[in-house]
Enzyme design. Structure first.
Site, PDB file in Angstrom:
ATOM      1  N   HIS A  57      17.350  26.653 -16.078  1.00  0.00           N
ATOM      2  CA  HIS A  57      17.647  25.644 -17.371  1.00  0.00           C
ATOM      3  C   HIS A  57      17.128  26.469 -17.961  1.00  0.00           C
ATOM      4  CE1 HIS A  57      17.117  21.351 -18.563  1.00  0.00           C
ATOM      5  NE2 HIS A  57      16.660  21.743 -18.885  1.00  0.00           N
TER       6      HIS A  57
ATOM      7  N   SER B  63      20.268  18.868 -22.158  1.00  0.00           N
ATOM      8  CA  SER B  63      18.548  18.917 -21.381  1.00  0.00           C
ATOM      9  C   SER B  63      18.184  16.967 -21.751  1.00  0.00           C
ATOM     10  CB  SER B  63      17.976  19.319 -21.533  1.00  0.00           C
ATOM     11  OG  SER B  63      16.719  19.628 -21.041  1.00  0.00           O
TER      12      SER B  63
ATOM     13  N   ASP C  45      18.768  25.625 -11.791  1.00  0.00           N
ATOM     14  CA  ASP C  45      18.378  24.629 -12.248  1.00  0.00           C
ATOM     15  C   ASP C  45      17.683  23.509 -11.743  1.00  0.00           C
ATOM     16  OD1 ASP C  45      17.535  22.623 -14.446  1.00  0.00           O
ATOM     17  OD2 ASP C  45      19.632  23.379 -15.351  1.00  0.00           O
TER      18      ASP C  45
END
Length: 321
Positions: free
Chosen positions: A280, A159, A250
């Site tokens: 995610h 991320s 996501d």
């Protein structure tokens, strides 16, 4: 059994069904301290595998001391992976990604060096990137005392940590510092956030458009423009082999896959794998799905020592898990 593309894996039903779990900008009555405490506690619940040794160190950085944690899969000399945790640049620490780093160390056979970089909004760009670079410089200075392979160091992150890892790799390329791999797990790359997946999954899938807007604002220091922040515009030529993991449900899916295409166009050896049914953050949720560790194992298989001499430049390869 193949997972459907019309809905997330049922393993996430309870998580997605609890509106309190959605990542969003906190209301005025919730302090940043409380948000971090809750988010970090949730992430730190992941079950942890055993590694041969774990050691905490403190390294000098541009803003003060930087905590790092080493995960050794063996007492023999290994190559290394510098790992930058996710958390939207706003939360996350060594404990939130302890389980992920242990899995990555065991699966890759490399020593993982996790970096507890400074967080936004108190420390906007480039604080986190500067801290990651300082940790890498320390690692390169101390490879002999740490009994690590100086010639084989990779960077990785999930991320927001993927953004930091890629930014660090670009700095290393420009400064002539060798790296042998980049591992990116659903990386956060595009401040504009206007891809098809960002619009389609803007809410209802844990990570929300509102949180992403807040994260970018915090990281950029209230909107300050810097070409090093928007990595969708970066020149990617000359980067080392790269592995990218994306999740079907996501908001960041499309920007990660666009990066893979751009890397392929730049003649970088890149492998991309999208995981159907996943949301995610799934790689940090092994307690909910075995796909979490499978995704980390995929990244590890490309970073693993046995792969170091086998990379050849190619177009991005989108493979099924």
């Amino acid at each position: 059994m193949p997972m459907p593309d019309d809905a997330p894996d049922p393993a996430f039903d309870a998580l997605l069904g609890d509106s309190r779990m959605a990542l969003r900008r906190p209301p005025p009555h919730v302090s940043l301290t409380d948000l971090r405490r809750a988010a970090n506690a949730f992430q730190a619940r992941a079950p942890r595998s055993d590694v041969t040794a774990v050691a905490d160190h403190v390294v000098p950085g541009p803003g003060g001391s930087i905590p790092v944690r080493l995960y050794r899969p063996t007492l023999e000399r290994t190559a290394a992976i510098l790992f930058c945790h996710g958390g939207g640049f706003i939360f996350g620490n060594l404990d939130t990604h302890d389980a992920m780093c242990r899995t990555l160390a065991n699966a890759s056979g490399r020593t993982v060096v996790a970096v507890d970089y400074r967080l936004a909004p108190e420390h906007p760009f480039p604080a986190a990137l500067d801290d990651a670079q300082a940790a890498l410089e320390w690692l390169r200075r101390e490879v002999r005392s740490l009994d690590l392979d100086a010639d084989r160091i990779a960077v990785a992150g999930d991320s927001a940590g993927g953004h930091i890892a890629l930014g660090l790799a670009l700095r290393c390329r420009d400064e002539g510092v060798p790296l042998d791999h980049i591992g990116l797990i659903y990386p956060l790359l595009d401040p504009a956030g206007d891809s098809a997946s960002a619009r389609q999954f803007a809410q209802g899938y844990l990570l929300t458009a509102a949180f992403l807007a807040w994260a970018w604002d915090a990281y950029r220091g209230g909107g300050a423009a810097d070409p090093s922040v928007d990595l969708t515009r970066a020149d990617l030529h000359g980067l080392p082999a790269t592995t990218i993991v994306t999740a079907h449900f996501d908001p960041l899916r499309d920007e990660g896959e666009a990066l893979a295409r751009r890397l392929g166009d730049a003649a970088v050896d890149v492998a991309l794998r999208r995981y159907p049914g996943m949301i995610h953050g799934f790689a940090g949720l092994p307690q909910l799905t075995p796909v979490a560790n499978a995704a980390i194992a995929f990244v590890a298989s490309r970073i693993a020592p046995s792969q170091a001499s086998e990379s050849q430049a190619s177009a991005p390869r989108l493979s099924a898990p």
